[in-house]
Design an enzyme around this catalytic site. Sequence first.
Site, PDB file in Angstrom:
ATOM      1  N   SER A 668       5.273  -0.468   4.467  1.00 14.56           N
ATOM      2  CA  SER A 668       4.088  -0.263   4.685  1.00 14.56           C
ATOM      3  C   SER A 668       3.386  -1.147   3.244  1.00 14.56           C
ATOM      4  O   SER A 668       4.404   0.103   1.871  1.00 14.56           O
ATOM      5  CB  SER A 668       3.079   0.456   5.261  1.00 14.56           C
ATOM      6  OG  SER A 668       3.693   0.049   6.805  1.00 14.56           O
ATOM      7  N   CYS A 669       2.422  -1.421   2.510  1.00 13.40           N
ATOM      8  CA  CYS A 669       1.384  -1.485   1.299  1.00 13.40           C
ATOM      9  C   CYS A 669       0.119  -1.334   2.380  1.00 13.40           C
ATOM     10  O   CYS A 669       0.049  -1.099   3.769  1.00 13.40           O
ATOM     11  CB  CYS A 669       1.570  -1.852   0.857  1.00 13.40           C
ATOM     12  SG  CYS A 669       2.023  -3.885   0.803  1.00 13.40           S
ATOM     13  N   LYS A 670      -0.767  -1.710   1.266  1.00 14.66           N
ATOM     14  CA  LYS A 670      -2.032  -2.028   1.620  1.00 14.66           C
ATOM     15  C   LYS A 670      -2.061  -3.238   2.972  1.00 14.66           C
ATOM     16  O   LYS A 670      -2.867  -2.875   4.248  1.00 14.66           O
ATOM     17  CB  LYS A 670      -2.946  -2.065   0.680  1.00 14.66           C
ATOM     18  CG  LYS A 670      -4.491  -2.525   1.406  1.00 14.66           C
ATOM     19  CD  LYS A 670      -5.374  -2.882   0.077  1.00 14.66           C
ATOM     20  CE  LYS A 670      -5.519  -3.520  -0.768  1.00 14.66           C
ATOM     21  NZ  LYS A 670      -6.204  -3.903  -1.644  1.00 14.66           N
TER      22      LYS A 670
END
Length: 747
Positions: A668-670
């Site tokens: 995940s990132c933003k």
Amino acid sequence: MRKSNFLGFPSFNIRDLLRPKEPQVSLNLRTMDGVNEVGEVMVSRLQIEEETLPDHKCLSLCDSFHTSIHDKENSPMMRAVLCSQVCKVYRFQTEDQRWLLVREQMSETPLSFSLPKQLLSLLIRCHTSRVQEVMELGDLSPHLDRLRHDVICHCNHLIGCYQETLADLNNLSASSSFKSSCSKSDRQLQFVPTNLHAQRMEVTEPDSTGGVWYEVITFGAPADHHQGFKHGGLKRLLSKHTHLRDSVVSYSQEESSRARELLANVAQLQPLIFGLAEELLSVSLEQNNTRLQPVLHCLTQQTKQFVHALKDELVKSALIASHDHSNLCENSTANQEGASTPGQQDAWQQEADYDEEEWDRAWANVGMSLNCIIAMGDRLLGKEEVTSSENQEPDHSQNTASWQEQLLPLVVTLRDCVREAELKARVAMAFVMMQAAAAMTVSEGTTNIVQRRHAAFSQALSALVCGFVLRLFSALQDQDFLQQLISAGLLVQFEALLSTYGEEVGMLEDMEVCVSDLSRVTFTIIEAKSEEPEDLLPTLRGEWVSLVVEVPLPPETFRSLPQEVRDGRLIRVHPVLFNIGINQQQSLAERFGDSSLQERVNQQSCERLRVYCNTLRDTLPVTAGVQSLSDLLSSLERCVETKKRKNVEVLWIAAAVCRSVRGVRLTSCKSAKDRTAMSVTLEQCVLLRERHTLCNTHFSTALHCMRRAGCRMENVQKNIGSRKFAFSGVQLLTFPKLYRPPEGSFG
């Protein structure tokens, strides 16, 4: 004529693509609905207009959409959980000058909407049940009544919000299984994971009969973007409410459940005891001596069960706590109204000196009154036997009157003792249940905090279930893995690329809490009703504190599983979270801000990871050329403790450990768009180099190929309508140097 698979796509022989002749492939493909023609795709060598890339003579790209090669991919199970697939097929050269066929596949999943809807329904039921439970407690002390009012208001507010959100999802999800990054702040999609996809890569080596699959679930960081992060994330918000918990006597949900069961038992046994006592008197009035002994026996058994239930230490401790809490509240009220007189203080002191043996006497009195009835019954039965043995005609009127006179006061005493004990037990258990409900409400914080926690958890849960289902489907024939699930549970590794600067700090705080909450989730495998897609989707049951995910398998597949799995054994989840910020904001955080949150998260996850791996050390298969699990863990601990900027080696080693123990990986990132694309494509190329001897001189070429023309570029276009990462061309070219593991670092 070439055959077609079930989706209407042309079938072809994998070996045709592996032959080292002119690397050109012609495919006539169409989309999943079978209507929109993509047309003929002709690719020779690798047609990418990028002057900065190295020589491309070593590889060929076959660009295709929504294709499937193997029958296993066309199974009802896969069709149920994956949809809207995008596929890219590559040929890469190995160190020994042979060709690898690599299929990169990115799929949406209906779980993005089906699981949040189920969770919302479950939460509505749980809060409705809590309201009903506290309403049924009857008359309470003023303090507890105020608590009840607060709990009911809290639950009713959440019920209303969740019913509205569920209605919105029901209207939206009929035609959608995807939430784009542009919609991550939408209120009606608060519970839906952002940009959730199953990223899968199949590698087929020359002369092999089948491919090897690698999977990672990608989705936007599970966080409540709708509420925003002005006041921080869940970790910070929950810590602010810690002081409120001290005002509530703490009882766990397990203790509340025990109290509920005890109340139900007592409520069931009391009328039975009273009824049997009346029947005992009727036996004497009816002069039916043969019925006396069985009625007396039943009365004895029911009363003993009643006493046994009351001897629970929870009742005694709750009575003491209830008495102390009541005195505390009264004293506080009096102090607020004015100074108390010496006489009042003496009275309060006498009340405060609660006799801890009072409750023991209450249930002991029930037992003693029963013993008196038993003794009287035995004496009367003995007297009747003596009279009958002498063949004398009994005087029924005299005996009946005698029995009634002797049994009636004993029965009245028994009923009084039972009634007194039941009343005390009901007060004590009502106190436990009310305090547990209030404690849960206080610990949850405000309704906004509760909604944030449930929303972030819903997003993480959807991704987790998708990963577990795919991992299970790929290992149905692996008896060792199935046994590992039963004995040790499933490792779930979340890889986060969030910075510890600005709003992303709040996202990481949300993510930390919801990943930890996943430890209360368990899986169980059940037999599906049919092979229809709707019957093969996972379902939820249980409560918020103990959620069970039921994963259905087709009947034939289910019957091939080990007996323990078929018996419904629960599979535990062991989630860990590793975060390394890699963008420019992280550079600011490391120079001018604070990265202690990241350090603490990584340290705690490293410790949890070692605990899990210690249970598996001697049971895992050994892969040639891969570091041992013990060495990987030691390297990970050293990396976590090392003070180093953007220490991405933590992520490489954590991923290697996860794959070594056959866990589920999530990245995940933003928004799971740009940084996630960099991570996923790099990991795929590293796996090709480490496990399939991708020619090292072509590593960067393969990496740029996947980034410029692979599935993750399609993901970017789907989210923002443009085929462009949020990096400049220079940044994209230098990114592999920053985020490229050395050889041998990936398991």
